[in-house]
Design an enzyme around this catalytic site. Structure first.
Site: not given
Ligand SMILES: *Cc1c(COP(=O)(O)O)cnc(C)c1O
Length: 386
Positions: A199, A325
């Site tokens: 990402s 919480c």
């Molecule tokens: C943030 C994250 C995602 C999602 O990625 P996006 O680009 O926000 O859809 C998937 N897996 C992990 C481990 C993440 O930290």
């Protein structure tokens, strides 16, 4: 008040160099990469250059990279793509209990569609047990999906060893490397994975863009349908500015990996020793060593994580918490639950995720504010209340 951002596992600011690379593709180079004229050619060139930059950064080949809208979509295409392709044949997946919701909720969707999923447990340090992975393999297993590094507690999974199990049993291996890129080396051949999710916005690129590595020779069924873009796996006019930004972000992450991880690791270690030196009844969640250099996830006994987060925010410091919480659901993180964190601690967790621009002064400041705030919250809360 100067604000301090320490929530880089949630998202990051776009690096100015990434921004500079993207800008022309919003305006003068706005072409559609499928068009045959010079506008289209410019876009197609940017697309191809970006693909090879991303590929090179993770040791892959250009043809093995598919651009997606982000980590979530990459995870969905990998899991659904394999399971749909193998429908009626092998329909069992192995994953872990501490995956990101992008994998876990895709798995529950697949279960509802008749596929089978085994959720392998982790030990108290958040590491997947290789023996459990091995024992989970069945005749109809087709895919293992285990994340490279966890987004909450930063533990790094033995992906290379899991690849050995996958190879031995003729299974596909997918890993969600969204959190590990830019913090530890990520090389698809070194890891031995068949599919890998990336990402952009977690590594100082823009939001809404990502990539999926798919090893040559693997055919996935598409999840969405349209024109033939991205080898038919992710149709839709390519987001060229986003793709250019992702490519720049991934290659910067690779270039700066050594310096960044050394810097963040130094801050993280100092933060951990400061916190343990000044605050009592605290736990460090995750593995002490086998963790991302930028992650420190603490639990404070008899403290409510959400209150702590709010008070840190009022002091200008942004972190995150695995617990809510005060929301009626009394929700606590599936990751913290899975590592068997004691009830007195489970609601008092905060995740500090550092970035390349954080400084030692900021870490020292955080420690002071944490010490004061935890003491204050412990004074006003009655034990066991949350
Ligand atoms: C943030 C994250 C995602 C999602 O990625 P996006 O680009 O926000 O859809 C998937 N897996 C992990 C481990 C993440 O930290």
């Amino acid at each position: 008040m100067k604000r301090i951002y320490m929530d880089h596992s949630a998202t990051t600011a776009v690096d100015p160099l990434v921004m500079d690379a993207m800008l022309p593709y919003f305006t003068e180079r706005f072409g559609n990469a499928s068009s045959l004229h010079s506008f289209g050619q410019e876009a197609a060139e940017a697309l191809s250059d970006s693909r090879s930059m991303v590929a090179e950064s993770i040791g892959a080949r250009e043809e093995e990279i598919i651009f997606t809208s982000g980590g979530t979509e990459s995870d969905n295409i990998a899991l659904q793509g394999v399971l749909s392709r193998e429908a009626g044949k092998r329909q069992h997946i192995i994953t872990s209990v501490i995956e990101h919701p992008a994998v876990l909720n895709t798995c529950s969707f697949l279960e509802s569609a008749g596929h089978e999923v085994t959720y392998v447990p982790v030990n108290s340090e958040g590491i997947v047990d290789l023996g459990e992975v091995e024992r989970a393999v069945r005749d109809n297993t087709v895919l293992i999906s285990i994340m490279h590094a966890n987004n909450e507690i930063g533990t790094i999974q033995p992906v290379k060893e899991i690849a050995g199990i996958a190879k031995e049993n003729d299974l596909y291996l997918h890993t969600d490397a969204v959190q590990s890129v830019g913090k530890i080396p990520v090389d698809v051949n070194g890891l031995g994975v068949d599919m890998l999710s990336i990402s952009s916005h977690k590594i100082h690129g823009p939001k809404g863009i990502g990539a999926l590595y798919v090893r040559e020779g693997i055919t996935l069924d598409p999840v969405i349908f349209g024109g033939g873009h991205e080898r038919g796996l992710r149709p839709g006019t390519e987001n060229i500015p986003g793709i250019v930004g992702l490519a720049k972000a991934v290659s910067l992450a690779r270039e700066r990996l050594g310096a960044d991880s050394a810097h963040m690791g130094k801050l993280r270690d100092s933060l951990i020793s400061n916190v343990f030196g000044t605050i009592s009844d605290v736990r460090l969640n995750g593995h002490p060593k086998q963790r991302l250099p930028n992650n420190a996830n603490f639990s404070f006994k008899h403290v409510e994580g959400e209150s702590l987060l709010m008070m840190l925010d009022m002091a200008g410091i942004a972190v995150s918490t695995g617990s809510a919480c005060s929301s009626r659901s009394l929700h606590s993180s599936h990751v913290l639950t899975s590592i068997g964190l004691e009830p007195d601690y489970i609601h008092g967790s905060v995740r500090v995720s550092l970035g390349r621009e954080n400084t030692m002064d900021e870490v020292d400041h955080l420690t002071g504010v944490l010490q004061e705030t935890v003491a204050k919250l412990r004074q006003i809360s009655s034990p066991g209340q949350c």
